[in-house]
Scaffold this motif. Structure first.
Motif, mmCIF file in Angstrom:
data_model
loop_
_atom_site.group_PDB
_atom_site.id
_atom_site.type_symbol
_atom_site.label_atom_id
_atom_site.label_comp_id
_atom_site.label_asym_id
_atom_site.label_seq_id
_atom_site.Cartn_x
_atom_site.Cartn_y
_atom_site.Cartn_z
ATOM 1 N N LEU A 52 -14.287 35.430 29.930
ATOM 2 C CA LEU A 52 -12.848 35.332 29.829
ATOM 3 C C LEU A 52 -12.995 34.543 28.813
ATOM 4 N N THR A 53 -13.805 33.142 28.400
ATOM 5 C CA THR A 53 -13.638 32.294 27.526
ATOM 6 C C THR A 53 -13.482 33.218 25.576
ATOM 7 N N GLU A 54 -14.663 33.840 26.193
ATOM 8 C CA GLU A 54 -15.973 33.948 25.178
ATOM 9 C C GLU A 54 -15.034 35.263 24.529
ATOM 10 N N LYS A 55 -13.718 36.099 25.417
ATOM 11 C CA LYS A 55 -13.660 37.554 24.944
ATOM 12 C C LYS A 55 -11.676 37.187 24.804
ATOM 13 N N VAL A 56 -11.130 35.998 25.659
ATOM 14 C CA VAL A 56 -9.631 36.223 25.613
ATOM 15 C C VAL A 56 -9.497 34.511 25.008
ATOM 16 N N GLY A 57 -9.762 34.033 25.495
ATOM 17 C CA GLY A 57 -9.702 32.639 24.393
ATOM 18 C C GLY A 57 -10.405 31.396 25.350
ATOM 19 N N LEU A 58 -9.255 30.165 25.142
ATOM 20 C CA LEU A 58 -8.827 29.169 26.172
ATOM 21 C C LEU A 58 -10.107 28.408 26.618
ATOM 22 N N SER A 59 -9.855 27.386 27.109
ATOM 23 C CA SER A 59 -11.720 27.304 27.682
ATOM 24 C C SER A 59 -11.571 27.388 29.904
ATOM 25 N N ILE A 60 -12.691 26.941 29.130
ATOM 26 C CA ILE A 60 -13.567 27.345 31.134
ATOM 27 C C ILE A 60 -13.101 26.988 31.692
ATOM 28 N N GLY A 61 -12.619 25.213 31.351
ATOM 29 C CA GLY A 61 -11.762 24.958 32.658
ATOM 30 C C GLY A 61 -10.362 25.604 32.563
ATOM 31 N N LYS A 62 -9.713 25.942 31.512
ATOM 32 C CA LYS A 62 -8.395 26.622 32.063
ATOM 33 C C LYS A 62 -8.602 27.521 32.293
ATOM 34 N N TRP A 63 -9.326 28.348 32.432
ATOM 35 C CA TRP A 63 -9.565 30.126 33.507
ATOM 36 C C TRP A 63 -9.536 28.956 35.061
ATOM 37 N N VAL A 64 -10.969 28.450 35.051
ATOM 38 C CA VAL A 64 -11.034 28.381 36.433
ATOM 39 C C VAL A 64 -9.120 27.359 36.923
ATOM 40 N N MET A 65 -8.311 27.079 36.301
ATOM 41 C CA MET A 65 -7.402 26.858 36.814
ATOM 42 C C MET A 65 -6.281 28.049 36.847
ATOM 43 N N ILE A 66 -6.370 28.962 36.221
ATOM 44 C CA ILE A 66 -5.830 29.601 36.791
ATOM 45 C C ILE A 66 -6.656 31.199 37.207
ATOM 46 N N ASP A 67 -7.673 31.301 37.719
ATOM 47 C CA ASP A 67 -8.404 31.966 38.186
ATOM 48 C C ASP A 67 -7.800 31.359 40.139
ATOM 49 N N GLY A 68 -8.029 30.325 40.071
ATOM 50 C CA GLY A 68 -7.631 28.773 41.310
ATOM 51 C C GLY A 68 -5.583 30.045 41.377
ATOM 52 N N ALA A 69 -5.196 29.530 40.721
ATOM 53 C CA ALA A 69 -4.024 29.608 40.703
ATOM 54 C C ALA A 69 -3.799 31.548 41.403
ATOM 55 N N VAL A 70 -4.288 32.497 40.851
ATOM 56 C CA VAL A 70 -3.814 33.734 41.230
ATOM 57 C C VAL A 70 -4.467 33.136 42.507
ATOM 58 N N LEU A 71 -5.608 32.997 42.933
ATOM 59 C CA LEU A 71 -6.775 32.959 44.105
ATOM 60 C C LEU A 71 -5.437 32.692 45.128
ATOM 61 N N VAL A 72 -4.974 31.927 45.177
ATOM 62 C CA VAL A 72 -3.389 30.302 46.192
ATOM 63 C C VAL A 72 -2.682 31.791 46.425
ATOM 64 N N LEU A 73 -2.270 32.764 45.550
ATOM 65 C CA LEU A 73 -1.572 33.989 45.767
ATOM 66 C C LEU A 73 -2.003 34.610 46.626
ATOM 67 N N VAL A 74 -3.730 35.446 46.620
ATOM 68 C CA VAL A 74 -3.848 36.200 47.261
ATOM 69 C C VAL A 74 -4.665 36.204 48.708
ATOM 70 N N ASN A 75 -4.822 34.591 48.816
ATOM 71 C CA ASN A 75 -5.244 33.710 49.827
ATOM 72 C C ASN A 75 -3.882 34.459 50.962
ATOM 73 N N SER A 76 -2.819 33.769 50.469
ATOM 74 C CA SER A 76 -1.449 33.939 51.731
ATOM 75 C C SER A 76 -1.131 35.631 51.578
ATOM 76 N N LEU A 77 -1.794 35.899 50.794
ATOM 77 C CA LEU A 77 -1.590 37.801 51.349
ATOM 78 C C LEU A 77 -2.447 38.072 52.334
ATOM 79 N N LEU A 78 -3.506 37.486 52.003
ATOM 80 C CA LEU A 78 -4.504 38.039 53.076
ATOM 81 C C LEU A 78 -4.645 37.638 54.177
ATOM 82 N N ILE A 79 -4.357 36.092 54.257
ATOM 83 C CA ILE A 79 -3.865 35.979 56.013
ATOM 84 C C ILE A 79 -2.399 35.761 56.177
ATOM 85 N N LYS A 80 -1.899 36.705 55.165
ATOM 86 C CA LYS A 80 -0.525 36.583 55.528
ATOM 87 C C LYS A 80 0.520 35.440 55.889
#
Length: 204
Positions: free
Chosen positions: A41-69
């Motif tokens: 994602l860093t190579e294709k889109v931009g932003l740093s690796i650490g920023k993408w770690v944060m973005i992935d994490g934020a998305v997973l917070v919502l995904v985890n919530s949906l999975l376990i309701k």
């Protein structure tokens, strides 16, 4: 004082863990599934690796919530912000210009990185602060689909590997090695830090 000890384990543990993660990336033999995705994602889109770690994490917070309701566990965002920030620190300071060249150097770098990840994780987990959304994703899969931890971890890895593959992320031999050795590396150091934490909390 006990809270300070936990905070120390948490901070130092993540500081060491992220150094190990950066080593596995810079070894250039193939990164772990989520790291491969973030590098791509860093190579294709931009932003740093650490920023993408944060973005992935934020998305997973919502995904985890949906999975376990359940309501999203936003406290885990604090952990992922620390992890992402530290990865960027290491990548932009220590590893900005460094690159492993020979295969043996790459292999040693990868294996050393895995051991350091295990060392750092063994320490940070003792704090029992909110775990990263990536760890919670595995637990959410386990709870939602009734599979064991190994299967849940495999599903989680595949979730990251598929987009990483299509984005031409660094997936190779190292990816397989990391997948099967990080768990044992954590288990190697976990008992030591568990005993150390108990001793320190009993003393102070």
């Amino acid at each position: 004082m006990k809270f300070f000890i936990r905070l120390l384990f948490f901070t130092i543990g993540l500081f060491v863990l992220t150094f190990g993660v950066c080593l596995t990336i810079k070894a250039n033999l193939g990164a772990g599934a989520w790291d491969a995705l973030n590098v791509a994602l860093t190579e294709k889109v931009g932003l740093s690796i650490g920023k993408w770690v944060m973005i992935d994490g934020a998305v997973l917070v919502l995904v985890n919530s949906l999975l376990i309701k359940r309501r999203p566990d936003f406290l885990t965002l604090l952990t992922i912000i620390v992890i992402g920030s530290m990865i960027d620190f290491w990548m932009n300071s220590v590893f900005e210009t460094w690159q492993a060249e020979q295969f043996i150097v790459k292999l040693v770098t990868l294996l050393l990185g895995i051991l350091i990840v295990g060392f750092g994780a063994g320490a940070y987990l003792q704090a029992k602060f909110p775990q990263s959304p990536f760890d919670n994703f595995m637990l959410a899969i386990k709870e939602r689909f009734g599979v064991n931890l190994m299967m849940a971890k495999t599903i989680g890895e595949i979730t990251a590997l598929i987009p990483a593959f299509f984005l031409k992320g660094p997936i190779w031999l190292g990816t397989i090695i990391i997948t099967f050795t990080v768990g044992p590396a954590i288990q190697l150091f976990f008992p030591f830090f568990e005993k150390l934490m108990k001793r320190l909390q009993a003393k102070y």
